[in-house]
Design a protein around this motif. Structure first.
Motif, mmCIF file in Angstrom:
data_model
loop_
_atom_site.group_PDB
_atom_site.id
_atom_site.type_symbol
_atom_site.label_atom_id
_atom_site.label_comp_id
_atom_site.label_asym_id
_atom_site.label_seq_id
_atom_site.Cartn_x
_atom_site.Cartn_y
_atom_site.Cartn_z
ATOM 1 N N ARG A 217 48.793 43.566 37.234
ATOM 2 C CA ARG A 217 47.888 44.607 36.756
ATOM 3 C C ARG A 217 46.548 44.474 37.453
ATOM 4 O O ARG A 217 46.199 43.401 37.949
ATOM 5 N N CYS A 218 45.821 45.551 37.501
ATOM 6 C CA CYS A 218 44.479 45.546 38.071
ATOM 7 C C CYS A 218 43.494 45.553 36.908
ATOM 8 O O CYS A 218 43.387 46.544 36.180
ATOM 9 N N ALA A 219 42.788 44.436 36.716
ATOM 10 C CA ALA A 219 41.860 44.290 35.595
ATOM 11 C C ALA A 219 40.506 44.930 35.873
ATOM 12 O O ALA A 219 39.776 45.268 34.944
ATOM 13 N N ASN A 220 40.162 45.091 37.163
ATOM 14 C CA ASN A 220 38.872 45.652 37.538
ATOM 15 C C ASN A 220 39.057 46.409 38.837
ATOM 16 O O ASN A 220 39.575 45.861 39.808
ATOM 17 N N GLY A 221 38.646 47.679 38.857
ATOM 18 C CA GLY A 221 38.779 48.481 40.062
ATOM 19 C C GLY A 221 40.124 49.178 40.120
ATOM 20 O O GLY A 221 40.727 49.504 39.098
ATOM 21 N N ALA A 222 40.617 49.386 41.360
ATOM 22 C CA ALA A 222 41.881 50.097 41.559
ATOM 23 C C ALA A 222 42.557 49.606 42.828
ATOM 24 O O ALA A 222 41.883 49.272 43.809
ATOM 25 N N VAL A 223 43.890 49.570 42.791
ATOM 26 C CA VAL A 223 44.676 49.196 43.965
ATOM 27 C C VAL A 223 45.850 50.153 44.138
ATOM 28 O O VAL A 223 46.373 50.707 43.171
#
Length: 184
Positions: A77-83
């Motif tokens: 998961r992406c906890a901060n930002g975006a991928v």
């Protein structure tokens, strides 16, 4: 939390339901019972035994990585930002062998991506800072590392941004054709 099927065999996303109010939001990012119900195996969620986190800047590409042997399952998961997250099915006996699928993971909907053993995984950071969290079902064994070049011409992975920083290991990774020969 709901579970959404992917086009790749055995791959799902776990989508939380954030609660918003004047303070901000609260969400349950993982629910072992829901995961166990989906897996059809009581205690399946308990198999995850290691949590890791990476931080990347905009444009950074990490991947494409996998594990040989019995493989490695992970929740990402992406906890901060975006991928922009990409999976390639590297399981020779899979009905979706060789296919890929991409997913947007971000800190807006907090979705988790379940990656079963035998898939290659990589991502590109879309924001100035992106923190990606991994929950892994077995200890890392570097002797089982597999890799394919992020820009392999046979896979033709679409990365939404120009490639930023790429590690020396990822720049020198082998080809998809080499990995297919190794796996068969």
């Amino acid at each position: 939390m709901r579970i959404e099927e992917s086009t790749l065999a055995g791959v799902v996303t776990l989508v939380p339901t954030p609660f918003h109010d004047e303070r901000g939001l609260f969400t349950r990012t993982f629910d072992a019972q829901i995961f166990d119900d989906w897996a059809g195996v009581p205690g399946a969620a308990a198999a995850f035994l290691q949590d890791s986190q990476s931080r990347s800047g905009r444009g950074v590409i990490r991947g494409m990585h996998g594990r040989g042997g019995r493989g490695e399952a992970k929740l990402v998961r992406c906890a901060n930002g975006a991928v922009h997250d990409v999976l390639v099915d590297a399981r020779p006996s899979s009905p979706t062998f060789g296919r890929q699928e991409s997913f947007l993971l971000d800190d807006d909907d907090f979705r988790h991506l379940y990656v079963p053993p035998g898939l290659l995984h990589g991502f590109q950071a879309l924001t100035e800072v992106a923190d990606v969290c991994y929950r892994i079902d077995r200890p890392h064994d570097p002797t089982e590392d597999l890799g394919v070049a992020y820009d392999d011409p046979d896979l033709r992975i679409h990365w939404p941004l120009p490639a930023g920083v790429v590690s020396a290991r990822d720049r020198s990774a082998g080809s998809w054709a080499q990995l297919v020969r190794q796996l068969r």
